[in-house]
Structures are given as structure tokens and as C-alpha cells.
Design a protein around this motif. Structure first.
Motif, short mmCIF file in Angstrom:
data_model
loop_
_atom_site.label_atom_id
_atom_site.label_comp_id
_atom_site.label_asym_id
_atom_site.label_seq_id
_atom_site.Cartn_x
_atom_site.Cartn_y
_atom_site.Cartn_z
N ASN A 177 -20.73 -34.38 21.03
CA ASN A 177 -19.71 -34.35 22.08
C ASN A 177 -18.32 -34.05 21.53
O ASN A 177 -17.56 -33.31 22.15
CB ASN A 177 -19.68 -35.68 22.84
CG ASN A 177 -20.80 -35.80 23.84
OD1 ASN A 177 -21.19 -34.81 24.46
ND2 ASN A 177 -21.33 -36.98 24.00
N GLU A 178 -17.99 -34.62 20.39
CA GLU A 178 -16.67 -34.42 19.80
C GLU A 178 -16.43 -32.94 19.48
O GLU A 178 -15.36 -32.41 19.77
CB GLU A 178 -16.53 -35.26 18.53
CG GLU A 178 -15.15 -35.22 17.93
CD GLU A 178 -15.03 -36.12 16.72
OE1 GLU A 178 -14.42 -35.67 15.74
OE2 GLU A 178 -15.56 -37.24 16.77
N ILE A 225 -15.92 -31.00 22.78
CA ILE A 225 -14.65 -31.25 23.43
C ILE A 225 -13.48 -30.71 22.62
O ILE A 225 -12.64 -29.98 23.15
CB ILE A 225 -14.47 -32.77 23.69
CG1 ILE A 225 -15.51 -33.24 24.72
CG2 ILE A 225 -13.06 -33.08 24.16
CD1 ILE A 225 -15.62 -34.75 24.83
N ASN A 226 -13.42 -31.04 21.33
CA ASN A 226 -12.25 -30.71 20.51
C ASN A 226 -12.26 -29.28 19.98
O ASN A 226 -11.21 -28.63 19.96
CB ASN A 226 -12.12 -31.69 19.35
CG ASN A 226 -11.90 -33.11 19.83
OD1 ASN A 226 -11.35 -33.34 20.88
ND2 ASN A 226 -12.39 -34.07 19.07
N ASP A 227 -13.39 -28.81 19.52
CA ASP A 227 -13.43 -27.50 18.88
C ASP A 227 -13.78 -26.37 19.84
O ASP A 227 -13.22 -25.28 19.76
CB ASP A 227 -14.44 -27.50 17.72
CG ASP A 227 -14.05 -28.50 16.63
OD1 ASP A 227 -12.87 -28.86 16.54
OD2 ASP A 227 -14.95 -28.91 15.87
N ILE A 228 -14.71 -26.61 20.72
CA ILE A 228 -15.17 -25.56 21.63
C ILE A 228 -14.45 -25.64 22.98
O ILE A 228 -14.44 -24.69 23.73
CB ILE A 228 -16.71 -25.64 21.80
CG1 ILE A 228 -17.36 -25.47 20.43
CG2 ILE A 228 -17.22 -24.60 22.77
CD1 ILE A 228 -18.85 -25.62 20.42
N LYS A 229 -13.84 -26.78 23.26
CA LYS A 229 -13.10 -27.02 24.51
C LYS A 229 -14.02 -26.99 25.73
O LYS A 229 -13.67 -26.48 26.78
CB LYS A 229 -11.97 -25.99 24.69
CG LYS A 229 -11.03 -25.86 23.53
CD LYS A 229 -10.23 -27.12 23.30
CE LYS A 229 -9.20 -26.88 22.20
NZ LYS A 229 -9.02 -28.01 21.34
N MET A 230 -15.19 -27.54 25.58
CA MET A 230 -16.14 -27.62 26.68
C MET A 230 -16.04 -29.02 27.28
O MET A 230 -15.86 -29.99 26.57
CB MET A 230 -17.56 -27.37 26.15
CG MET A 230 -18.62 -27.28 27.22
SD MET A 230 -20.30 -27.09 26.54
CE MET A 230 -20.25 -25.42 25.96
N ASN A 231 -16.15 -29.11 28.58
CA ASN A 231 -16.11 -30.44 29.20
C ASN A 231 -16.99 -30.49 30.44
O ASN A 231 -17.61 -29.50 30.81
CB ASN A 231 -14.67 -30.84 29.53
CG ASN A 231 -13.98 -29.84 30.43
OD1 ASN A 231 -14.59 -29.30 31.33
ND2 ASN A 231 -12.71 -29.58 30.16
N LYS A 277 -20.81 -29.55 29.30
CA LYS A 277 -21.04 -30.32 28.07
C LYS A 277 -22.30 -31.17 28.20
O LYS A 277 -23.13 -31.21 27.29
CB LYS A 277 -19.82 -31.21 27.78
CG LYS A 277 -19.98 -32.09 26.55
CD LYS A 277 -18.77 -32.96 26.33
CE LYS A 277 -18.50 -33.88 27.44
NZ LYS A 277 -19.00 -35.23 27.42
#
Length: 108
Positions: A9-10, A13-19, A23
Motif C-alpha cells: 500500500n505504501e 500511495i507514495n510512489d505510484i500515487k494510486m488511491n 489501490k
């Protein structure tokens, strides 16, 4: 593909900017893949052939039961791939017994 199991998940969220739902759906598929990957790895390990063939098979695109059944249609194909008739026979026999269980998992 082998590195997909390192995604969490990290990273999404942080690197790929998926939410959101994307996700969740992606992680569901990653976890399913991880389960099938580990089951395939365990089967080779039970035969004491993991060290010898796991990387070879993985490099040929065979890292899960699905990919095994997709690519290997006969014992002869497996023999031609790993170049060892005794080991190919053991793997083929083992995965023959997994086939019914694998197919029942896919129906769900």
C-alpha cells in the motif's frame, strides 16, 4: 513479474500515487498472485527441486500454477524445457495432482 509481490500500500500511495478503489483492487490481485506463486514454489520445494528449477521456470514465464498449466501441455514439453526426464516426470506427476484443486479454486 516476480517483483510484484514486493508492492504494498505504501508504494502504491507514495510512489505510484494510486488511491481508493484502484489501490484495493490492485492489492487484491497482488495478494492472489502471491498466494499462487507461493503454492507453486511450495510444490517444487516438496519435490526438493525448487533450488534446481524455480528460477529456470520463472525465467520462462512459469511462476504459478496458472502459468504452468497454460504453458505445459504434456510431459514431453516439460522434459524439453528442463532437460531432465526424471525430474520432469516428478514435477509433471506432482502438478497433475494439483490440477483438480487448482481448477476448483478458479471457479470461485
Amino acid at each position: 513479474v516476480r517483483y510484484i509481490t514486493a508492492i504494498d500500500n505504501e508504494i502504491l500511495i507514495n510512489d505510484i500515487k494510486m488511491n481508493g478503489i484502484h489501490k484495493k483492487l490492485f492489492m487484491k490481485r497482488v495478494n492472489e498472485y502471491r498466494t499462487y506463486y507461493e503454492k507453486f514454489e511450495k510444490a517444487l520445494d516438496e519435490l526438493k527441486l525448487k533450488e534446481k528449477y524455480h528460477n529456470l521456470l520463472e525465467n520462462k514465464g512459469i511462476a504459478t500454477l496458472w502459468s504452468y498449466y497454460h504453458h505445459i501441455k504434456s510431459k514431453e514439453e516439460l522434459i524439453n524445457l528442463i532437460l531432465n526426464e526424471k525430474d520432469a516426470s516428478a514435477i509433471y506427476k506432482k502438478f497433475e495432482t494439483y490440477n483438480e484443486e487448482y481448477l476448483s479454486d478458479q471457479v470461485e
